[in-house]
Write an enzyme that holds these catalytic residues in place. Structure first.
Site, PDB file in Angstrom:
ATOM      1  N   HIS A 282      -8.661   0.709  -2.398  1.00 20.49           N
ATOM      2  CA  HIS A 282      -9.444   1.263  -1.290  1.00 20.49           C
ATOM      3  C   HIS A 282     -10.032   2.610  -1.684  1.00 20.49           C
ATOM      4  O   HIS A 282      -9.371   3.401  -2.364  1.00 20.49           O
ATOM      5  CB  HIS A 282      -8.558   1.492  -0.065  1.00 20.49           C
ATOM      6  CG  HIS A 282      -8.249   0.258   0.705  1.00 20.49           C
ATOM      7  ND1 HIS A 282      -7.344   0.238   1.741  1.00 20.49           N
ATOM      8  CD2 HIS A 282      -8.739  -1.017   0.611  1.00 20.49           C
ATOM      9  CE1 HIS A 282      -7.282  -0.974   2.250  1.00 20.49           C
ATOM     10  NE2 HIS A 282      -8.107  -1.763   1.573  1.00 20.49           N
TER      11      HIS A 282
ATOM     12  N   ARG B 168     -11.319  10.757   4.897  1.00 16.97           N
ATOM     13  CA  ARG B 168     -11.494   9.353   5.262  1.00 16.97           C
ATOM     14  C   ARG B 168     -12.959   9.009   5.479  1.00 16.97           C
ATOM     15  O   ARG B 168     -13.293   7.957   6.035  1.00 16.97           O
ATOM     16  CB  ARG B 168     -10.655   8.941   6.476  1.00 16.97           C
ATOM     17  CG  ARG B 168      -9.178   9.180   6.302  1.00 16.97           C
ATOM     18  CD  ARG B 168      -8.311   8.218   7.056  1.00 16.97           C
ATOM     19  NE  ARG B 168      -8.046   7.040   6.238  1.00 16.97           N
ATOM     20  CZ  ARG B 168      -6.944   6.281   6.367  1.00 16.97           C
ATOM     21  NH1 ARG B 168      -6.050   6.572   7.286  1.00 16.97           N
ATOM     22  NH2 ARG B 168      -6.766   5.240   5.607  1.00 16.97           N
TER      23      ARG B 168
ATOM     24  N   ASP C 143      -5.073   3.633  -2.662  1.00 16.81           N
ATOM     25  CA  ASP C 143      -6.123   4.129  -1.780  1.00 16.81           C
ATOM     26  C   ASP C 143      -6.377   5.593  -2.128  1.00 16.81           C
ATOM     27  O   ASP C 143      -5.446   6.395  -2.149  1.00 16.81           O
ATOM     28  CB  ASP C 143      -5.649   3.968  -0.331  1.00 16.81           C
ATOM     29  CG  ASP C 143      -6.668   4.391   0.707  1.00 16.81           C
ATOM     30  OD1 ASP C 143      -7.276   5.470   0.549  1.00 16.81           O
ATOM     31  OD2 ASP C 143      -6.833   3.673   1.712  1.00 16.81           O
ATOM     32  N   THR C 144      -7.637   5.946  -2.373  1.00 12.92           N
ATOM     33  CA  THR C 144      -7.926   7.309  -2.824  1.00 12.92           C
ATOM     34  C   THR C 144      -7.580   8.370  -1.787  1.00 12.92           C
ATOM     35  O   THR C 144      -7.240   9.494  -2.146  1.00 12.92           O
ATOM     36  CB  THR C 144      -9.411   7.451  -3.211  1.00 12.92           C
ATOM     37  OG1 THR C 144     -10.238   7.095  -2.094  1.00 12.92           O
ATOM     38  CG2 THR C 144      -9.740   6.559  -4.398  1.00 12.92           C
ATOM     39  N   PHE C 145      -7.662   8.035  -0.497  1.00 12.04           N
ATOM     40  CA  PHE C 145      -7.279   8.994   0.542  1.00 12.04           C
ATOM     41  C   PHE C 145      -5.824   9.408   0.372  1.00 12.04           C
ATOM     42  O   PHE C 145      -5.481  10.593   0.435  1.00 12.04           O
ATOM     43  CB  PHE C 145      -7.505   8.386   1.931  1.00 12.04           C
ATOM     44  CG  PHE C 145      -6.972   9.226   3.060  1.00 12.04           C
ATOM     45  CD1 PHE C 145      -7.634  10.380   3.463  1.00 12.04           C
ATOM     46  CD2 PHE C 145      -5.811   8.864   3.722  1.00 12.04           C
ATOM     47  CE1 PHE C 145      -7.146  11.152   4.508  1.00 12.04           C
ATOM     48  CE2 PHE C 145      -5.318   9.629   4.773  1.00 12.04           C
ATOM     49  CZ  PHE C 145      -5.984  10.781   5.158  1.00 12.04           C
ATOM     50  N   HIS C 146      -4.951   8.440   0.137  1.00  9.58           N
ATOM     51  CA  HIS C 146      -3.524   8.719  -0.017  1.00  9.58           C
ATOM     52  C   HIS C 146      -3.193   9.269  -1.402  1.00  9.58           C
ATOM     53  O   HIS C 146      -2.359  10.180  -1.534  1.00  9.58           O
ATOM     54  CB  HIS C 146      -2.720   7.446   0.259  1.00  9.58           C
ATOM     55  CG  HIS C 146      -2.971   6.871   1.619  1.00  9.58           C
ATOM     56  ND1 HIS C 146      -2.562   7.487   2.778  1.00  9.58           N
ATOM     57  CD2 HIS C 146      -3.608   5.734   2.000  1.00  9.58           C
ATOM     58  CE1 HIS C 146      -2.922   6.765   3.818  1.00  9.58           C
ATOM     59  NE2 HIS C 146      -3.567   5.688   3.377  1.00  9.58           N
TER      60      HIS C 146
ATOM     61  N   GLU D  71     -12.678   1.847   2.798  1.00  9.97           N
ATOM     62  CA  GLU D  71     -11.891   1.862   4.036  1.00  9.97           C
ATOM     63  C   GLU D  71     -12.058   3.239   4.669  1.00  9.97           C
ATOM     64  O   GLU D  71     -11.319   4.178   4.381  1.00  9.97           O
ATOM     65  CB  GLU D  71     -10.412   1.563   3.782  1.00  9.97           C
ATOM     66  CG  GLU D  71      -9.669   1.327   5.091  1.00  9.97           C
ATOM     67  CD  GLU D  71      -8.154   1.386   4.942  1.00  9.97           C
ATOM     68  OE1 GLU D  71      -7.483   0.552   5.564  1.00  9.97           O
ATOM     69  OE2 GLU D  71      -7.658   2.269   4.227  1.00  9.97           O
TER      70      GLU D  71
ATOM     71  N   GLU E 283       0.823  -1.209   0.000  1.00 10.64           N
ATOM     72  CA  GLU E 283       0.000   0.000   0.000  1.00 10.64           C
ATOM     73  C   GLU E 283       0.860   1.263   0.000  1.00 10.64           C
ATOM     74  O   GLU E 283       1.701   1.459   0.888  1.00 10.64           O
ATOM     75  CB  GLU E 283      -0.933   0.038   1.201  1.00 10.64           C
ATOM     76  CG  GLU E 283      -1.852   1.251   1.188  1.00 10.64           C
ATOM     77  CD  GLU E 283      -2.895   1.252   2.281  1.00 10.64           C
ATOM     78  OE1 GLU E 283      -3.865   2.035   2.161  1.00 10.64           O
ATOM     79  OE2 GLU E 283      -2.754   0.478   3.242  1.00 10.64           O
TER      80      GLU E 283
ATOM     81  N   GLU F 208       2.686   9.350   7.193  1.00  7.86           N
ATOM     82  CA  GLU F 208       2.590   8.014   7.790  1.00  7.86           C
ATOM     83  C   GLU F 208       3.794   7.132   7.476  1.00  7.86           C
ATOM     84  O   GLU F 208       4.064   6.179   8.210  1.00  7.86           O
ATOM     85  CB  GLU F 208       1.299   7.341   7.334  1.00  7.86           C
ATOM     86  CG  GLU F 208       0.055   8.131   7.744  1.00  7.86           C
ATOM     87  CD  GLU F 208      -1.241   7.499   7.281  1.00  7.86           C
ATOM     88  OE1 GLU F 208      -1.266   6.271   7.082  1.00  7.86           O
ATOM     89  OE2 GLU F 208      -2.237   8.229   7.128  1.00  7.86           O
TER      90      GLU F 208
END
Length: 278
Positions: free
Chosen positions: A204, A210, A178-181, A239, A145, A151
């Site tokens: 994700h 989030r 993951d779309t958030f990241h 997520e 990921e 992070e």
């Protein structure tokens, strides 16, 4: 596409009982559920696998490493412990009936050592090469990921995740985006997803806070176009972490309620996912 939701949406702590969540997920109409291996035991894994099947769901798993299992460490004993943990995670994933394991599996979350980034990345790739026979034996695919700069310093972009997966030399190691990241790190979300096409094994979704996808400013038309460009038709997993005030949310820096209620967030997420990606 198949649609899933991470059980962490409802969990106050990672050791919470997951079985009651399965009925909610099934009743909402999801195809599957994603569970974290944090707090998992062999006994819990066997019971969970049976319960998932009883609810007519499929399952995928997520996991991470701690400082004591850091496969990038200079300490050979710590790296060996990390390999042992990855092997356990793979076998446990198979035990619950899953074929996908993904997450921050290349270094401990929140550990930064940019001066040694290249060496650490190489050690992660070597570890993934070493567990290839275990992945093969259990028919499990591992997803690296890419997460944001706050992070980790090791894998922030889709291209860095692809590079590490490729360096492993394992056909069982791919990439989780993951779309958030992506929303934080990528200048071109569509291009980043499309360029990962040969290694993209898991996906994700949540919005920029989030919360429920579609409720913020993630460029969803670019996300959809990127997945189409990549020819991706696997799992899309909501997520989301939306409720403040419990240990699991504090681990992810959720300091205010992002959405008013978890089950309603899951319901709205599924409606958006089906409308956007089907």
């Amino acid at each position: 596409m198949k649609y899933s939701v991470h059980a962490g949406l409802w969990m106050a702590q990672w050791t919470d009982e997951i079985t009651p969540i399965l009925r909610i997920v099934a009743d909402l109409g999801y195809d599957g559920v994603e569970v974290s291996l944090l707090g998992m035991s062999d006994e819990k894994a066997e019971a969970l696998g049976s319960a998932v099947r009883d609810h007519g769901l499929e399952i995928t798993c997520s996991d991470g490493l701690g400082p004591e299992t850091d496969i990038t460490s200079d300490d050979e004993a710590v790296r060996a412990a990390g390999l042992k943990h990855l092997e356990w995670a793979i076998t446990t994933t198979a035990k619950v009936g899953a074929r996908g394991l993904a997450g921050v599996v290349y270094a401990p979350w929140g550990v930064f050592d940019p001066a040694n980034k290249a060496k650490r990345a190489a050690r992660s790739a070597e570890a993934f090469a070493a567990v290839h026979p275990v992945l093969e034996a259990h028919d499990v695919t591992l997803g690296i990921e890419a997460i944001n700069r706050f992070e980790t310093d090791l894998v922030n972009t889709a291209s860095e995740a692809v590079e590490m997966a490729t360096a492993s030399g394992s056909s069982r190691v791919g990439v989780l985006l993951d779309t958030f990241h992506l929303n934080i790190e990528e200048k071109d979300v569509r291009g980043a997803i499309a360029d990962a096409r040969d290694k993209l094994v898991h996906f994700h979704v949540s919005d920029n806070d989030r919360g429920v996808p579609g409720s913020g400013h993630v460029p969803w038309s670019d996300v959809k176009a990127g997945l189409n460009d990549a020819g991706y038709d696997g799992w899309i997993v909501a997520e989301m972490f939306v409720i403040a005030g419990n240990p699991a949310s504090a681990d992810l820096n959720i300091w205010r309620n992002i959405e008013p209620e978890a089950t309603d967030a899951a319901r709205r997420a599924l409606a958006f996912m089906k409308e956007t990606f089907s």
